[in-house]
Design an enzyme around this catalytic site. Structure first.
Site, PDB file in Angstrom:
ATOM      1  N   MET A   1     -10.910  -6.991   5.169  1.00  0.00           N
ATOM      2  CA  MET A   1     -10.404  -5.957   5.952  1.00  0.00           C
ATOM      3  C   MET A   1      -9.758  -6.573   7.276  1.00  0.00           C
ATOM      4  SD  MET A   1      -9.822  -3.219   4.412  1.00  0.00           S
ATOM      5  CE  MET A   1      -8.910  -2.457   5.456  1.00  0.00           C
TER       6      MET A   1
ATOM      7  N   MET B   1      -9.488   7.427   0.094  1.00  0.00           N
ATOM      8  CA  MET B   1     -10.479   7.817   0.992  1.00  0.00           C
ATOM      9  C   MET B   1     -11.178   9.272   0.778  1.00  0.00           C
ATOM     10  SD  MET B   1      -8.382   6.371   4.271  1.00  0.00           S
ATOM     11  CE  MET B   1      -7.097   5.106   3.925  1.00  0.00           C
TER      12      MET B   1
ATOM     13  N   ASP C   1      -6.095  -7.151   4.219  1.00  0.00           N
ATOM     14  CA  ASP C   1      -5.589  -5.651   4.086  1.00  0.00           C
ATOM     15  C   ASP C   1      -5.590  -5.182   5.805  1.00  0.00           C
ATOM     16  OD1 ASP C   1      -4.913  -3.138   3.858  1.00  0.00           O
ATOM     17  OD2 ASP C   1      -6.540  -2.704   2.456  1.00  0.00           O
TER      18      ASP C   1
ATOM     19  N   MET D   1     -12.572   3.506  -0.700  1.00  0.00           N
ATOM     20  CA  MET D   1     -12.989   3.664   0.766  1.00  0.00           C
ATOM     21  C   MET D   1     -13.916   5.123   0.340  1.00  0.00           C
ATOM     22  SD  MET D   1      -9.873   2.588   3.042  1.00  0.00           S
ATOM     23  CE  MET D   1      -8.871   2.506   1.551  1.00  0.00           C
TER      24      MET D   1
ATOM     25  N   SER E   1       0.722  -1.020  -0.037  1.00  0.00           N
ATOM     26  CA  SER E   1      -0.086   0.105  -0.120  1.00  0.00           C
ATOM     27  C   SER E   1       0.961   1.301   0.269  1.00  0.00           C
ATOM     28  CB  SER E   1      -0.970   0.038   1.191  1.00  0.00           C
ATOM     29  OG  SER E   1      -1.383   1.195   1.246  1.00  0.00           O
TER      30      SER E   1
ATOM     31  N   HIS F   1      -1.149  -1.420  -4.436  1.00  0.00           N
ATOM     32  CA  HIS F   1      -2.387  -1.225  -3.664  1.00  0.00           C
ATOM     33  C   HIS F   1      -2.560   0.428  -3.488  1.00  0.00           C
ATOM     34  CE1 HIS F   1      -5.598  -2.509  -1.099  1.00  0.00           C
ATOM     35  NE2 HIS F   1      -5.533  -1.530  -0.326  1.00  0.00           N
TER      36      HIS F   1
ATOM     37  N   ASP G   1      -5.026   3.343  -1.807  1.00  0.00           N
ATOM     38  CA  ASP G   1      -6.229   3.512  -0.824  1.00  0.00           C
ATOM     39  C   ASP G   1      -6.671   4.959  -0.962  1.00  0.00           C
ATOM     40  OD1 ASP G   1      -6.094   1.132   0.741  1.00  0.00           O
ATOM     41  OD2 ASP G   1      -4.114   1.647   1.337  1.00  0.00           O
TER      42      ASP G   1
ATOM     43  N   HIS H   1      -8.340   0.318  -3.982  1.00  0.00           N
ATOM     44  CA  HIS H   1      -9.251   0.130  -2.783  1.00  0.00           C
ATOM     45  C   HIS H   1     -10.104   1.277  -2.543  1.00  0.00           C
ATOM     46  CE1 HIS H   1      -9.356  -1.023   1.782  1.00  0.00           C
ATOM     47  NE2 HIS H   1     -10.918  -0.746   1.222  1.00  0.00           N
TER      48      HIS H   1
HETATM   49  C1  DX5 Z   1      -6.472   0.853   5.580  1.00  0.00           C
HETATM   50  C2  DX5 Z   1      -5.778   0.723   4.165  1.00  0.00           C
HETATM   51  C3  DX5 Z   1      -4.735  -0.214   4.066  1.00  0.00           C
HETATM   52  C4  DX5 Z   1      -3.481   0.267   4.888  1.00  0.00           C
HETATM   53  C5  DX5 Z   1      -2.646  -0.889   5.123  1.00  0.00           C
HETATM   54  O1  DX5 Z   1      -7.711   1.582   5.434  1.00  0.00           O
HETATM   55  O2  DX5 Z   1      -6.952  -0.041   3.458  1.00  0.00           O
HETATM   56  O3  DX5 Z   1      -4.418  -0.606   2.699  1.00  0.00           O
HETATM   57  O4  DX5 Z   1      -2.851   1.276   4.197  1.00  0.00           O
HETATM   58  O5  DX5 Z   1      -1.522  -0.596   5.985  1.00  0.00           O
HETATM   59  P1  DX5 Z   1      -0.753  -1.421   6.856  1.00  0.00           P
HETATM   60  O6  DX5 Z   1      -0.206  -2.622   6.313  1.00  0.00           O
HETATM   61  O7  DX5 Z   1       0.179  -0.432   7.656  1.00  0.00           O
HETATM   62  O8  DX5 Z   1      -1.861  -1.831   8.020  1.00  0.00           O
HETATM   63 ZN    ZN Z   2      -6.264  -0.900   1.395  1.00  0.00          ZN
END
Ligand code: DX5
Ligand code: ZN
Length: 216
Positions: A138, A38, A176, A69, A9, A34, A36, A67
């Site tokens: 998750m 948000m 994840d 969110m 990520s 990956h 993320d 991903h």
């Molecule tokens: C959390 C994200 C993850 C996160 C993972 O909302 O979806 O992808 O970045 O990070 P680590 O591996 O540090 O938990």
């Molecule tokens: Zn993620």
């Protein structure tokens, strides 16, 4: 137990050096990038949107695992496909019509999937797996990197795996949150095919060694 693919990520990358940190992933042996996304509504945090995906796509030798969110992902999935996402996953509890959202992604020729937060019951959405290339479980609450792994979420992986095997689906299981060299084997044993890791990879002294350990 088979080996897993690894999707680091970029939430844990250095945003000032994003090109360097994305290019490094291929050298370290990762399989995906990956990303993320948000929106500050579905989750508290805000990260980046389509322009960042388009920029990363230009320089990444690896496929982009995006991903989402975000609330009402159906409003944006086609734009993320156009930006260069190779896989798009979203939270079905954030969507008005998750089945239609999956179709929108598929019709763009992009791989699709749903994401199950720890407080969401897989049973409520399990029928969607027929349409999913990926089931993302998750292992922390979506929203922040660097959280502690919640072991109970492996039960969701096992349930998903049982359903996928029983119905002979090609769906891959991704996990994840809070995964590192110390708990990756537990994930693989439960049936995980793709491991996401942010801090475990980017904060490591030897990221290639960590990625190799995650793969098993
Ligand atoms: C959390 C994200 C993850 C996160 C993972 O909302 O979806 O992808 O970045 O990070 P680590 O591996 O540090 O938990
Ligand atoms: Zn993620």
């Amino acid at each position: 137990m088979s080996t897993a693919k690894v999707s680091p990520s970029i939430l844990s990358a250095d945003f000032v050096n994003m090109e360097r940190d994305v290019r490094a992933l291929a050298e370290w042996g990762a399989d995906y990038v990956h990303c993320d996304v948000m929106d500050g509504v579905y989750v508290k945090n805000l990260t980046f949107g389509m322009p960042m995906i388009a920029a990363i796509k230009k320089i990444s030798p690896l496929p982009l695992d995006v991903h989402l969110m975000i609330t009402e992902p159906e409003r944006y999935v086609e734009a993320f496909a156009d930006a260069g996402a190779d896989i798009i996953t979203f939270h079905p509890d954030a969507s008005r019509d998750p089945s239609a959202a999956l179709d929108l992604i598929k019709n763009k020729g992009v791989k699709c999937g749903i994401v199950i937060n720890p407080n969401v019951k897989l049973e409520d959405y399990i029928h969607l797996l027929e349409k999913c290339d990926v089931l993302l479980v998750m292992s922390v609450y979506a929203g922040l990197g660097g959280q502690k792994f919640i072991p109970e979420t492996l039960e969701t992986v096992r349930k998903g795996k049982a359903y996928i095997d029983k119905n002979r689906l090609p769906t891959l299981i991704e996990i994840d949150g809070g995964v590192g060299a110390g708990n990756a084997a537990l994930c693989r044993e439960a049936g995980v095919d793709i491991i996401v890791a942010g801090s475990a990879v980017y904060k490591a002294a030897d990221p290639a060694a960590v990625i190799a350990a995650l793969k098993g």
